[in-house]
Design a protein around this motif. Structure first.
Motif, PDB file in Angstrom:
ATOM      1  N   GLU B   5      63.163 -23.901 -47.485  1.00 20.23           N
ATOM      2  CA  GLU B   5      62.425 -23.731 -46.224  1.00 20.23           C
ATOM      3  C   GLU B   5      61.042 -23.122 -46.473  1.00 20.23           C
ATOM      4  O   GLU B   5      60.100 -23.376 -45.740  1.00 20.23           O
ATOM      5  CB  GLU B   5      63.192 -22.791 -45.276  1.00 20.23           C
ATOM      6  CG  GLU B   5      64.596 -23.236 -44.922  1.00 20.23           C
ATOM      7  CD  GLU B   5      64.630 -24.075 -43.653  1.00 20.23           C
ATOM      8  OE1 GLU B   5      63.572 -24.337 -43.061  1.00 20.23           O
ATOM      9  OE2 GLU B   5      65.748 -24.465 -43.255  1.00 20.23           O
ATOM     10  N   PHE B   6      60.957 -22.282 -47.506  1.00 18.62           N
ATOM     11  CA  PHE B   6      59.715 -21.535 -47.734  1.00 18.62           C
ATOM     12  C   PHE B   6      58.985 -22.015 -48.989  1.00 18.62           C
ATOM     13  O   PHE B   6      58.181 -21.304 -49.572  1.00 18.62           O
ATOM     14  CB  PHE B   6      60.018 -20.039 -47.859  1.00 18.62           C
ATOM     15  CG  PHE B   6      60.774 -19.483 -46.680  1.00 18.62           C
ATOM     16  CD1 PHE B   6      60.468 -19.888 -45.389  1.00 18.62           C
ATOM     17  CD2 PHE B   6      61.789 -18.566 -46.855  1.00 18.62           C
ATOM     18  CE1 PHE B   6      61.165 -19.382 -44.299  1.00 18.62           C
ATOM     19  CE2 PHE B   6      62.490 -18.061 -45.767  1.00 18.62           C
ATOM     20  CZ  PHE B   6      62.181 -18.470 -44.488  1.00 18.62           C
ATOM     21  N   TRP B  29      61.287 -22.658 -37.341  1.00 17.31           N
ATOM     22  CA  TRP B  29      61.159 -21.200 -37.305  1.00 17.31           C
ATOM     23  C   TRP B  29      60.258 -20.775 -36.152  1.00 17.31           C
ATOM     24  O   TRP B  29      59.481 -19.840 -36.275  1.00 17.31           O
ATOM     25  CB  TRP B  29      60.610 -20.696 -38.657  1.00 17.31           C
ATOM     26  CG  TRP B  29      61.524 -21.027 -39.795  1.00 17.31           C
ATOM     27  CD1 TRP B  29      61.522 -22.174 -40.542  1.00 17.31           C
ATOM     28  CD2 TRP B  29      62.612 -20.222 -40.285  1.00 17.31           C
ATOM     29  NE1 TRP B  29      62.534 -22.121 -41.464  1.00 17.31           N
ATOM     30  CE2 TRP B  29      63.217 -20.947 -41.347  1.00 17.31           C
ATOM     31  CE3 TRP B  29      63.125 -18.966 -39.937  1.00 17.31           C
ATOM     32  CZ2 TRP B  29      64.312 -20.446 -42.053  1.00 17.31           C
ATOM     33  CZ3 TRP B  29      64.204 -18.481 -40.651  1.00 17.31           C
ATOM     34  CH2 TRP B  29      64.791 -19.216 -41.698  1.00 17.31           C
ATOM     35  N   TYR B  39      57.262 -16.345 -40.718  1.00 13.63           N
ATOM     36  CA  TYR B  39      57.483 -17.598 -41.462  1.00 13.63           C
ATOM     37  C   TYR B  39      56.209 -17.967 -42.235  1.00 13.63           C
ATOM     38  O   TYR B  39      56.256 -18.287 -43.435  1.00 13.63           O
ATOM     39  CB  TYR B  39      57.889 -18.681 -40.464  1.00 13.63           C
ATOM     40  CG  TYR B  39      57.936 -20.095 -40.972  1.00 13.63           C
ATOM     41  CD1 TYR B  39      58.572 -20.424 -42.164  1.00 13.63           C
ATOM     42  CD2 TYR B  39      57.360 -21.130 -40.230  1.00 13.63           C
ATOM     43  CE1 TYR B  39      58.622 -21.740 -42.612  1.00 13.63           C
ATOM     44  CE2 TYR B  39      57.410 -22.443 -40.656  1.00 13.63           C
ATOM     45  CZ  TYR B  39      58.033 -22.742 -41.853  1.00 13.63           C
ATOM     46  OH  TYR B  39      58.079 -24.048 -42.290  1.00 13.63           O
ATOM     47  N   ILE B 148      63.944 -20.361 -34.224  1.00 15.13           N
ATOM     48  CA  ILE B 148      64.203 -19.293 -35.191  1.00 15.13           C
ATOM     49  C   ILE B 148      65.549 -18.626 -34.911  1.00 15.13           C
ATOM     50  O   ILE B 148      66.232 -18.163 -35.824  1.00 15.13           O
ATOM     51  CB  ILE B 148      63.055 -18.247 -35.204  1.00 15.13           C
ATOM     52  CG1 ILE B 148      63.215 -17.316 -36.416  1.00 15.13           C
ATOM     53  CG2 ILE B 148      62.971 -17.469 -33.905  1.00 15.13           C
ATOM     54  CD1 ILE B 148      62.034 -16.376 -36.639  1.00 15.13           C
ATOM     55  N   THR B 189      61.770 -12.475 -48.929  1.00 13.78           N
ATOM     56  CA  THR B 189      62.034 -12.853 -47.537  1.00 13.78           C
ATOM     57  C   THR B 189      62.143 -11.639 -46.607  1.00 13.78           C
ATOM     58  O   THR B 189      62.076 -11.796 -45.383  1.00 13.78           O
ATOM     59  CB  THR B 189      63.301 -13.728 -47.414  1.00 13.78           C
ATOM     60  OG1 THR B 189      64.387 -13.097 -48.093  1.00 13.78           O
ATOM     61  CG2 THR B 189      63.076 -15.101 -48.022  1.00 13.78           C
ATOM     62  N   MET B 192      59.499 -11.539 -43.897  1.00  8.41           N
ATOM     63  CA  MET B 192      59.654 -12.395 -42.725  1.00  8.41           C
ATOM     64  C   MET B 192      60.822 -11.918 -41.866  1.00  8.41           C
ATOM     65  O   MET B 192      60.806 -12.072 -40.651  1.00  8.41           O
ATOM     66  CB  MET B 192      59.786 -13.864 -43.112  1.00  8.41           C
ATOM     67  CG  MET B 192      61.055 -14.287 -43.769  1.00  8.41           C
ATOM     68  SD  MET B 192      62.218 -15.081 -42.602  1.00  8.41           S
ATOM     69  CE  MET B 192      61.166 -16.133 -41.657  1.00  8.41           C
ATOM     70  N   ALA B 196      61.635 -11.227 -37.669  1.00 11.75           N
ATOM     71  CA  ALA B 196      62.555 -12.237 -37.140  1.00 11.75           C
ATOM     72  C   ALA B 196      63.470 -11.677 -36.065  1.00 11.75           C
ATOM     73  O   ALA B 196      64.450 -12.306 -35.689  1.00 11.75           O
ATOM     74  CB  ALA B 196      63.384 -12.834 -38.280  1.00 11.75           C
TER      75      ALA B 196
END
Lengths: 265, 265
Positions: B5-6, B29, B39, B148, B189, B192, B196
């Motif tokens: 995803e990243f 996201w 993100y 998200i 992560t 982020m 979130a």
């Protein structure tokens, strides 16, 4: 006058670079290990204040890359984005051809809040007696000889033990602070003032730490006079610690919040 | 898999620019107002992790300049300084020729602390029942439709009132969080993940705010599993508010601290 201490001037057409400023670092704001990081930051913010259309830094991030030293420095600015309410710029201080500090900052006009802006304060200012009833710790030996101490005045209701050589074991200090010459703090100097107090970890027996990164939020224009300061560390690990600082003015308004990550030496 | 995803990839020799990366923003996201800021930050940190010699972001500052949108983006990196223990870089995400996010970050190796590094924790993790005994609020209507929310799992011991449309009047939430697909959080992560969760101010009746600047300190590599989160706002004024987030892993270790300044809409 404090304003002169933090003055910068355009680097001149001979360099052909717009947005570049010259400054001279003095030895008047030395902490442990040379010119205080907040002092370098104050000079960078002066340059950004010239470049950006709003007067008050509301979010400031500074990465301290190398120690500064007394002598000439260049500040290279970049206007990153100018919006309707917020403008963002970057300033890099260069000494001896190498970058010492990288500052990114958003500015706004704190005297021009949106209509019906809500004010809500869910924490309390430090509970301190009036400054005149507090203790002037300037006869303490711990930090004697650091020039920044001569530029500032501090008043404690209880002087932390480390100040006299006996760390008390806590990591939270509350005290009054102001510029020694009586200059009122402004939103441009709040970011250096959050860095002008001794680290809370000194009462844990630590003797020095170096700032990796400092974030300062300017929340309101300060009233003239003393600032009530709260300095706290909650977590030490892996050789790093954070330090949070709050500055409140005498009207009970939170004017700045900061957090830094520092490396223990 | 979250890593995909990243993902970012070198922009290719055809551009002739070292340190430039290509990424594709998805609509997976999205928070209120498009792709979540965290993100975008995660993508920038992936690029910096390739450029810098240390794996763990310890101090991250992100200025959010413009909204991102699903589609291609460029990430231009700059290695600012590489030291013995800390390396600092900058990443700028460009979409449609305009800068959306400017990230400056210092990386270190949190698995390689200095000898005899002290660990001291002067605050407590959130006091939450085990996740299995907590409430899954995902049937709540307040945030339904934001993609998200589908990527994350949350567990509350008490679901804040706003989640079901009745703000309770506080500005402090504690809950569990993890990626919905079971991927363990990493130091790359965590920055982020602090972004979130829903803002604490929603329980004060605010409906949306936009991040101006976010600072994240990565303090330790997280153990796999749920993260205990504490989200707090203490000061609203002039149209701005700060938000502090702490993430603790299931071993009771503080793994990340963050603070953001956001503007109320």
């Amino acid at each position: 006058v404090i304003e002169d201490e933090f003055a910068v001037e355009p680097a001149g057409d001979c360099r052909g670079l717009a947005g570049e400023y010259a400054a001279t670092l003095t030895d008047r704001w030395d902490g442990l290990g040379g010119p205080n990081g907040g002092y370098l930051l104050a000079l960078c913010l002066q340059a950004l204040a010239i470049e950006l259309p709003f007067p008050d830094p509301i979010a400031v991030s500074a990465f301290f890359l190398r120690r500064g030293e007394a002598g000439p420095a260049w500040i290279r600015t970049e206007v990153v984005r100018t919006g309707r309410r917020i403008a963002t710029g970057q300033a890099r201080m260069i000494q001896n051809g190498r970058e010492a500090v990288r500052v990114t900052a958003s500015f706004a006009d704190l005297a021009d809040p949106p209509p019906n802006a809500r004010t809500l304060t869910l924490s309390q200012p430090p509970a301190l007696p009036p400054p005149a009833e507090c203790i002037d710790p300037s006869d303490g030996a711990a930090l004697a000889g650091l020039s920044i101490i001569d530029r500032m005045q501090y008043r404690f209701s209880e002087v932390p033990g480390w100040w006299y050589g006996s760390p008390g074991g806590g990591a939270r200090d509350e005290f009054w602070m102001r510029f020694a010459d009586g200059t009122a703090a402004s939103t441009l100097t709040l970011p250096m003032l959050v860095d002008a107090a001794a680290p809370a970890i000194m009462d844990l027996g630590e003797t020095t730490s170096a700032t990796v990164q400092l974030t300062v939020h300017g929340r309101a224009r300060p009233a003239p006079g003393w600032l009530a300061c709260r300095v706290m560390t909650h977590h030490i690990g892996g050789g790093f610690h954070e330090e949070d600082v709050e500055l409140w003015d005498t009207t009970g308004t939170l004017v700045a919040q900061s957090r830094q990550l520092a490396v223990l030496r």
